[in-house]
Design an enzyme around this catalytic site. Structure first.
Site, PDB file in Angstrom:
ATOM      1  N   CYS A 285       0.868  -1.188   0.000  1.00  0.00           N
ATOM      2  CA  CYS A 285       0.000   0.000   0.000  1.00  0.00           C
ATOM      3  C   CYS A 285       0.897   1.226   0.000  1.00  0.00           C
ATOM      4  O   CYS A 285       1.934   1.232  -0.665  1.00  0.00           O
ATOM      5  CB  CYS A 285      -0.948  -0.016   1.213  1.00  0.00           C
ATOM      6  SG  CYS A 285      -0.107   0.007   2.814  1.00  0.00           S
ATOM      7  N   GLY A 286       0.540   2.268   0.735  1.00  0.00           N
ATOM      8  CA  GLY A 286       1.370   3.459   0.795  1.00  0.00           C
ATOM      9  C   GLY A 286       2.532   3.323   1.757  1.00  0.00           C
ATOM     10  O   GLY A 286       3.666   3.683   1.446  1.00  0.00           O
TER      11      GLY A 286
END
Length: 284
Positions: free
Chosen positions: A241-242
């Site tokens: 993800c981030g």
């Protein structure tokens, strides 16, 4: 049917029934992106589930790393948990203030440390409050408890391993970010990062696994979401993800549907997006 598995997800009703169990420990692991404009510790101090301890994702991390909230060294994790009165023989339930957002990260972290008696509160604090269950602002009574750990390295991947998986295409790399960020249409919330995604990865936005009330969809619906994104559930998976937080929601969902061969890329796009020598793709 509500989830009532003390190793993955439990319902608010389950927690209410077990709230006074002597070996239950509750963690508030609320954490928010800067643009959410929320202060998790201040919210915890104002109102939390009775007996809950605040788990500071930023502090209980590897602060030697330049990357955000990387998994802490085993010794630091053990020390912080002992200071919070969390240890061997405890059933842990972790929640957050956004429904199901950052709590899954702590579920994954405990499992990385070899602790499997942990579940995420399905729907989090918002559902707990909406059903009329109690909250208070009192600090918990903490009693020291020893904790033993056994780090499970197969549950985490580093940038070299992910680069290899991307090149060889021998894993399903699944990205939990929004479609716009995955495509590279929206800028990253952290400065200095390129836009786009890891080559040969699929996009399953974490929110598509959740119902409107912030609870997890049923297993049949979860499988359908992954399959609609082109994920082959028969293959080993790497979630990303981030910065390694919402990737854990994908990991939790995979565990719920019985997919056991999954690991989390801890550095995620906060690391991959920094380096020009790592290829980044844009588009769907």
């Amino acid at each position: 049917m509500p989830y009532n598995d003390p190793k993955t997800l439990v319902s608010t009703d389950w927690l209410a029934q077990h709230l006074n169990d002597p070996d239950l420990r509750i963690l508030d692991a609320s954490w928010y992106l800067p643009d959410m404009g929320r202060d998790p510790k201040a919210e915890y101090d104002k109102a939390h589930i009775p007996g809950a301890r605040f788990f500071d994702i930023e502090e209980i991390s590897d602060q030697r790393s330049a990357l955000p909230h990387m998994a802490p060294p085993v010794e630091k994790f053990m020390s912080r948990m002992r200071a919070m009165g969390v240890g061997d023989g405890h059933q842990v339930v972790v929640y957050d203030g956004a429904g199901l957002f950052s709590a899954a990260r702590i579920w994954w972290l405990f499992r990385l440390m070899g602790k499997t008696d942990i579940a995420v509160l399905d729907g989090g604090l918002a559902k707990w409050i909406s059903q009329g269950h109690p909250v208070d602002d009192s600090p918990p009574i903490v009693r020291d408890r020893h904790m033993t750990t056994s780090r499970q390295n197969h549950l985490v991947r580093d940038v070299t391993q992910v680069a290899s998986a991307s090149k060889l295409e021998d894993h399903e790399i699944i990205d939990a970010r929004s479609p716009a960020r995955f495509r590279g249409d929206s800028p990253e919330p952290r400065k200095g990062l390129r836009a786009g995604h890891i080559p040969n990865s699929s996009n399953v936005h974490y929110a598509t696994l959740l119902k409107p009330d912030g609870t997890m969809k049923d297993p049949t619906a979860i499988k359908a979401v992954f399959q609609a994104a082109g994920v082959d559930l028969s293959r080993p998976a790497i979630t990303t993800c981030g910065s390694g937080v919402t990737a854990a929601i994908l990991s939790l969902a995979l565990e719920v549907i019985g997919h056991r061969n999954h690991a989390l890329y801890d550095g995620s796009w906060a690391e991959w997006g920094m380096f020009d020598y790592l290829k980044a793709e844009t588009g769907a």
